[in-house]
Design a protein around this motif. Sequence first.
Motif, short mmCIF file in Angstrom:
data_model
loop_
_atom_site.label_atom_id
_atom_site.label_comp_id
_atom_site.label_asym_id
_atom_site.label_seq_id
_atom_site.Cartn_x
_atom_site.Cartn_y
_atom_site.Cartn_z
N ALA A 43 0.83 -1.21 0.00
CA ALA A 43 0.00 0.00 0.00
C ALA A 43 0.87 1.26 0.00
N ASP A 44 1.92 1.26 0.81
CA ASP A 44 2.83 2.41 0.85
C ASP A 44 3.53 2.62 -0.48
N LEU A 45 3.97 1.51 -1.09
CA LEU A 45 4.66 1.61 -2.38
C LEU A 45 3.72 2.06 -3.49
N GLU A 46 2.48 1.60 -3.43
CA GLU A 46 1.51 2.04 -4.44
C GLU A 46 1.27 3.54 -4.34
N ALA A 47 1.17 4.03 -3.11
CA ALA A 47 1.00 5.48 -2.92
C ALA A 47 2.23 6.24 -3.40
N ARG A 48 3.40 5.70 -3.10
CA ARG A 48 4.64 6.35 -3.53
C ARG A 48 4.75 6.36 -5.05
N LEU A 49 4.42 5.23 -5.68
CA LEU A 49 4.49 5.14 -7.14
C LEU A 49 3.54 6.14 -7.79
N ALA A 50 2.32 6.23 -7.25
CA ALA A 50 1.36 7.18 -7.80
C ALA A 50 1.87 8.61 -7.69
N GLU A 51 2.51 8.91 -6.57
CA GLU A 51 3.05 10.26 -6.38
C GLU A 51 4.20 10.53 -7.36
N GLU A 52 5.07 9.54 -7.54
CA GLU A 52 6.19 9.71 -8.46
C GLU A 52 5.68 9.87 -9.89
N GLU A 53 4.65 9.12 -10.25
CA GLU A 53 4.09 9.23 -11.60
C GLU A 53 3.43 10.59 -11.82
N ARG A 54 2.80 11.12 -10.79
CA ARG A 54 2.22 12.47 -10.91
C ARG A 54 3.32 13.51 -11.12
N ASP A 55 4.44 13.33 -10.43
CA ASP A 55 5.56 14.27 -10.60
C ASP A 55 6.06 14.26 -12.04
N VAL A 56 6.15 13.06 -12.63
CA VAL A 56 6.59 12.96 -14.02
C VAL A 56 5.60 13.64 -14.95
N THR A 57 4.32 13.41 -14.69
CA THR A 57 3.29 14.01 -15.53
C THR A 57 3.34 15.53 -15.46
N HIS A 58 3.55 16.05 -14.27
CA HIS A 58 3.62 17.50 -14.09
C HIS A 58 4.83 18.10 -14.81
N LEU A 59 5.92 17.36 -14.81
CA LEU A 59 7.12 17.87 -15.47
C LEU A 59 7.04 17.74 -16.99
N GLU A 60 6.33 16.70 -17.46
CA GLU A 60 6.22 16.51 -18.90
C GLU A 60 5.38 17.59 -19.57
N GLY A 61 4.48 18.16 -18.82
CA GLY A 61 3.63 19.20 -19.37
C GLY A 61 3.05 20.05 -18.26
N GLY A 62 2.32 21.05 -18.60
CA GLY A 62 1.71 21.89 -17.58
C GLY A 62 2.65 22.96 -17.09
N PHE A 63 2.18 23.66 -16.07
CA PHE A 63 2.89 24.84 -15.59
C PHE A 63 4.23 24.49 -14.95
N VAL A 64 4.26 23.38 -14.19
CA VAL A 64 5.51 22.97 -13.55
C VAL A 64 6.57 22.67 -14.59
N GLY A 65 6.17 21.95 -15.64
CA GLY A 65 7.11 21.64 -16.71
C GLY A 65 7.58 22.89 -17.43
N PHE A 66 6.66 23.84 -17.59
CA PHE A 66 7.01 25.09 -18.24
C PHE A 66 8.06 25.84 -17.44
N LEU A 67 7.87 25.93 -16.11
CA LEU A 67 8.83 26.62 -15.26
C LEU A 67 10.18 25.92 -15.26
N ALA A 68 10.14 24.56 -15.22
CA ALA A 68 11.40 23.81 -15.23
C ALA A 68 12.15 24.03 -16.53
N LYS A 69 11.41 24.13 -17.63
CA LYS A 69 12.05 24.35 -18.93
C LYS A 69 12.70 25.73 -18.98
N LEU A 70 11.99 26.74 -18.42
CA LEU A 70 12.56 28.08 -18.38
C LEU A 70 13.85 28.11 -17.56
N ALA A 71 13.86 27.33 -16.49
CA ALA A 71 15.03 27.30 -15.61
C ALA A 71 16.16 26.46 -16.19
#
Length: 315
Positions: A43-71
């Motif tokens: 259960a802990d690993l599933e929650a961790r994996l979901a969180e890590e996958e969300r981080d990847v999604t945010h970086l691949e696109g969206g505002f977080v990814g946009f800011l990271a690209k600018l930086a």
Amino acid sequence: MTDFASIDEQLRVAQERARYFGHLTRQRGALTGQIQQVRQAIADLEARLAEEERDVTHLEGGFVGFLAKLAGSKEERLAQERIEVEAARQRLHGQRARLAALEGDLEGIDAERMELAGAVEEYARLMGEKERLLIELDGDPRGTELAELAGRLGDRTADLREHDEAHRAGVVAGEELAHVLERLSSARGASTWDMLGGGYVADSIERNRLQQADEAAWRAQRALDVFARELADIGVAVSPQLPQVDTRWFVDTFFDNIVTDVLKHQRITRTRDAVAEAAQWVRTTVDSIARRSAELSAERTALLARRNDLLAPGP
């Protein structure tokens, strides 16, 4: 005393069945505890994996990814997040396989317990029957002592069997841990070479040995799970857990420098030291079991000698 031959044999069989039922019950208790631990880890690993996958999604696109690209850090951060996703996914796969093995063990134990249903009650009934016969018997006091000896012999025989089973499980666990240590030691050697400029060849050997160490560690954990259940059966409550083997070798693709080489070397060393500590604990525990088995064997031999004395024909 020959009048007791039939009921004594029935008692011997019934005691063995009742004792084995108790053995299975203790094993089941330890096993259900292990299953609960692994389910929580999943259960802990599933929650961790979901969180890590969300981080990847945010970086691949969206505002977080946009800011990271600018930086100018997007690709580096994305690579790191993908590494964490893969590491969590591998760990989750290992824990799910471990759970499946434990649940298979539970099914086997429950099937055996079903076959032994009523064993404890049957043993109690036969004990009552023999007690009645002894009360009715006139004269020879050997009957009472022989009855007591039969019970003690049965207990010592069962104790010895349970200690032997724990000893065998410990030996297997020790052998599996030795395989892990061998591969981690090899990975550490390759890591040392890598820090000294070994390059791609050293990286390749290190990755291969870490992968082998990770596979061996799951087998060793399985053996430790079995050993822990056998220990619970002789009154020792433990829950040995091996450290995670860091197999994130694909980090080299993006961050191959002396700093990361040193960090990898330190992680491998810490993991190997932790596994070595577990192996030492197993060796110490196995030696302790062997000493207790020798004591139990001596006690059983003494009881058998006394029984033979009582059954020997008179002068």
